[in-house]
Design an enzyme around this catalytic site. Sequence first.
Site, PDB file in Angstrom:
ATOM      1  CE  LYS A  35      -4.295  -1.092   2.522  1.00  0.00           C
ATOM      2  NZ  LYS A  35      -5.033  -0.781   3.765  1.00  0.00           N
ATOM      3  CG  LEU A 153     -14.438  11.109   7.622  1.00  0.00           C
ATOM      4  CD1 LEU A 153     -13.070  10.618   7.156  1.00  0.00           C
ATOM      5  CD2 LEU A 153     -14.656  12.564   7.272  1.00  0.00           C
ATOM      6  CE  LYS A 204     -17.730   7.360  14.480  1.00  0.00           C
ATOM      7  NZ  LYS A 204     -18.043   7.836  13.127  1.00  0.00           N
ATOM      8  CG  ASN A 208     -21.724   6.149  13.503  1.00  0.00           C
ATOM      9  OD1 ASN A 208     -21.976   7.166  12.851  1.00  0.00           O
ATOM     10  ND2 ASN A 208     -20.664   5.409  13.269  1.00  0.00           N
ATOM     11  N   GLY A 257     -25.509  -1.679   6.502  1.00  0.00           N
ATOM     12  CA  GLY A 257     -24.288  -2.494   6.565  1.00  0.00           C
ATOM     13  C   GLY A 257     -23.131  -1.537   6.793  1.00  0.00           C
ATOM     14  CB  CYS A 260     -19.423   2.857  10.812  1.00  0.00           C
ATOM     15  SG  CYS A 260     -17.805   3.284  10.186  1.00  0.00           S
ATOM     16  NE  ARG A 327     -14.701  -2.242   5.831  1.00  0.00           N
ATOM     17  CZ  ARG A 327     -13.931  -1.251   6.300  1.00  0.00           C
ATOM     18  NH1 ARG A 327     -13.205  -1.421   7.377  1.00  0.00           N
ATOM     19  NH2 ARG A 327     -13.913  -0.071   5.682  1.00  0.00           N
TER      20      ARG A 327
HETATM   21  C1  UDX Z   1     -21.729   6.031   8.543  1.00  0.00           C
HETATM   22  C2  UDX Z   1     -22.118   7.384   9.099  1.00  0.00           C
HETATM   23  O1  UDX Z   1     -23.049   8.005   8.206  1.00  0.00           O
HETATM   24  C3  UDX Z   1     -20.873   8.278   9.217  1.00  0.00           C
HETATM   25  O2  UDX Z   1     -21.227   9.519   9.791  1.00  0.00           O
HETATM   26  C4  UDX Z   1     -19.869   7.561  10.124  1.00  0.00           C
HETATM   27  O3  UDX Z   1     -18.689   8.336  10.268  1.00  0.00           O
HETATM   28  C5  UDX Z   1     -19.521   6.208   9.529  1.00  0.00           C
HETATM   29  O4  UDX Z   1     -20.708   5.411   9.360  1.00  0.00           O
HETATM   30  P1  UDX Z   1     -21.153   4.949   6.214  1.00  0.00           P
HETATM   31  O5  UDX Z   1     -21.156   3.677   7.003  1.00  0.00           O
HETATM   32  O6  UDX Z   1     -20.043   5.227   5.270  1.00  0.00           O
HETATM   33  O7  UDX Z   1     -21.225   6.226   7.237  1.00  0.00           O
HETATM   34  O8  UDX Z   1     -22.473   4.923   5.323  1.00  0.00           O
HETATM   35  P2  UDX Z   1     -23.916   5.576   5.413  1.00  0.00           P
HETATM   36  O9  UDX Z   1     -24.090   6.414   4.224  1.00  0.00           O
HETATM   37  O10 UDX Z   1     -24.145   6.165   6.735  1.00  0.00           O
HETATM   38  O11 UDX Z   1     -24.867   4.273   5.252  1.00  0.00           O
HETATM   39  C6  UDX Z   1     -24.727   3.242   6.197  1.00  0.00           C
HETATM   40  C7  UDX Z   1     -25.715   2.148   5.820  1.00  0.00           C
HETATM   41  O12 UDX Z   1     -27.050   2.597   6.069  1.00  0.00           O
HETATM   42  C8  UDX Z   1     -25.662   1.724   4.356  1.00  0.00           C
HETATM   43  O13 UDX Z   1     -25.742   0.303   4.284  1.00  0.00           O
HETATM   44  C9  UDX Z   1     -26.909   2.346   3.758  1.00  0.00           C
HETATM   45  O14 UDX Z   1     -27.430   1.558   2.695  1.00  0.00           O
HETATM   46  C10 UDX Z   1     -27.866   2.329   4.934  1.00  0.00           C
HETATM   47  N1  UDX Z   1     -28.897   3.364   4.860  1.00  0.00           N
HETATM   48  C11 UDX Z   1     -28.523   4.673   4.893  1.00  0.00           C
HETATM   49  C12 UDX Z   1     -30.232   2.988   4.791  1.00  0.00           C
HETATM   50  O15 UDX Z   1     -30.554   1.798   4.749  1.00  0.00           O
HETATM   51  N2  UDX Z   1     -31.181   3.959   4.767  1.00  0.00           N
HETATM   52  C13 UDX Z   1     -30.862   5.281   4.805  1.00  0.00           C
HETATM   53  O16 UDX Z   1     -31.765   6.102   4.760  1.00  0.00           O
HETATM   54  C14 UDX Z   1     -29.492   5.652   4.862  1.00  0.00           C
END
Ligand code: UDX
Length: 435
Positions: A35, A153, A204, A208, A257, A260, A327
Amino acid sequence: MKICVIGAGYVGLVTSLAFAKINNKVICVEKDIEKVEKLNNGIPTIYENGLGELLNECLSSNNILFTNDISESVKNSDIIFLAVGTPQKMNWDVDMTQVHKVINQISNYIDSYKVIVNKSTVPVGTQKEISHLIIKNGVSTKNFDVVSNPEFLKEGKAIDDFFNADRIVIGCNSLKAKNIMKKLYASFNSKLIFTTPETAELIKYASNAFLATKISFINELANLCNKVGADIETVSYAMGLDKRISPLFLRAGIGFGGSCFPKDTRGLVKTAKKYGCDFKIVKSAIDVNEAQRMLPVKFLLAKYKEIKGKIISILGLTFKPNTDDIRESPSLYIIDALLNRGAKVKCYDPKVSIGVKDMFPNIEYCENLYDSLIDSYCAIICTEWDEFKSIDFSKVNTLMKYPMIIDGRNILNLNDIKKHNIYYISIGRSNIDNI
Ligand code: UDX
């Protein structure tokens, strides 16, 4: 300022490049030498909008260097960000192995005052714990402060989220560290919140877990809509017009999924339990989510009593579009359930197949959407990739053994579907099925 970021994953890489872009001198330490080489040659190691351009911009301005040598990097830096993985253990505890390993390593190289910043998502109380660990390793308390600075993020929008964060949260106990962090973030126009480390660490998890709970809430409502013939998108839209609710994270589907939400909801429940607090709401959000991703299998078995030997198509492997991250993706759980029932699985994802091939060597990875539909008895949309929204329904009818689509992300247009003889199921939308 001179910054060292330890870990070149989603968080570490974005953090390194963002600070390098605003003219800090950043050294990013990554243990995977391959990497390191790729990144020093301008080749991104993750798929993130705009990352390639930002990486090359920072390399040409000489503000970023990737290395696997932690000693010199720590010695030559004033601020050290920990951006290593904190995965979830089977018992829901947060696995702090990588954090402890890095702390023990950097303790050997703290020869002058350093601010050690926890960017990784860590349980409440970690700042105190690693401060004690550093002292135990013989570092003078004059030579360091540990600060909590959690990231918010979203994958796919991480660079934008970094520069336009709704808030920057910093948990620290020392004025010296506070002034250094204030200087570091001086050019950001986000709200800067200084608080105690425990409060920052909890913000945090709380953020979440709340977002995840919001998703499970709308998913439970969607399941009721399926029963009573109401339309979840109208429910969600009307709810979201209430500013106190907001329309965001109110999209029904087969659940959340990613690296996080699943990990952080469980981590929070476990931490709370450790302090005698039973987090019933977050626990329920987890249970709802684990059931929600199995809905497509339930619908499939309601249609076909037996799926042994039948080809089923999985459209979308990543946990959300515009990322290559699988993941905790709902698709993985669905594939597993289908294989356990003897179905044959063909899948297509515009971005990824690497990580999945090791997990599921005996499923067919198709090069395009339509190959995955050939001879299939049902197509399950697991990720809302744009290209699935314009699927050619006439091909669905000609290629599939039986034209059945389970739309796990509610992305297909109900009126278009009506014009084609397709057995269509979605999550909580006033359904049309042409049995
Ligand atoms: C999330 C948080 O949004 C972010 O602030 C934190 O720092 C990291 O975790 P991320 O996991 O990248 O970010 O994705 P996100 O866009 O939040 O979506 C998470 C999951 O929720 C996805 O699987 C998405 O499909 C699902 N989701 C999201 C829904 O099912 N419905 C929604 O309305 C929004």
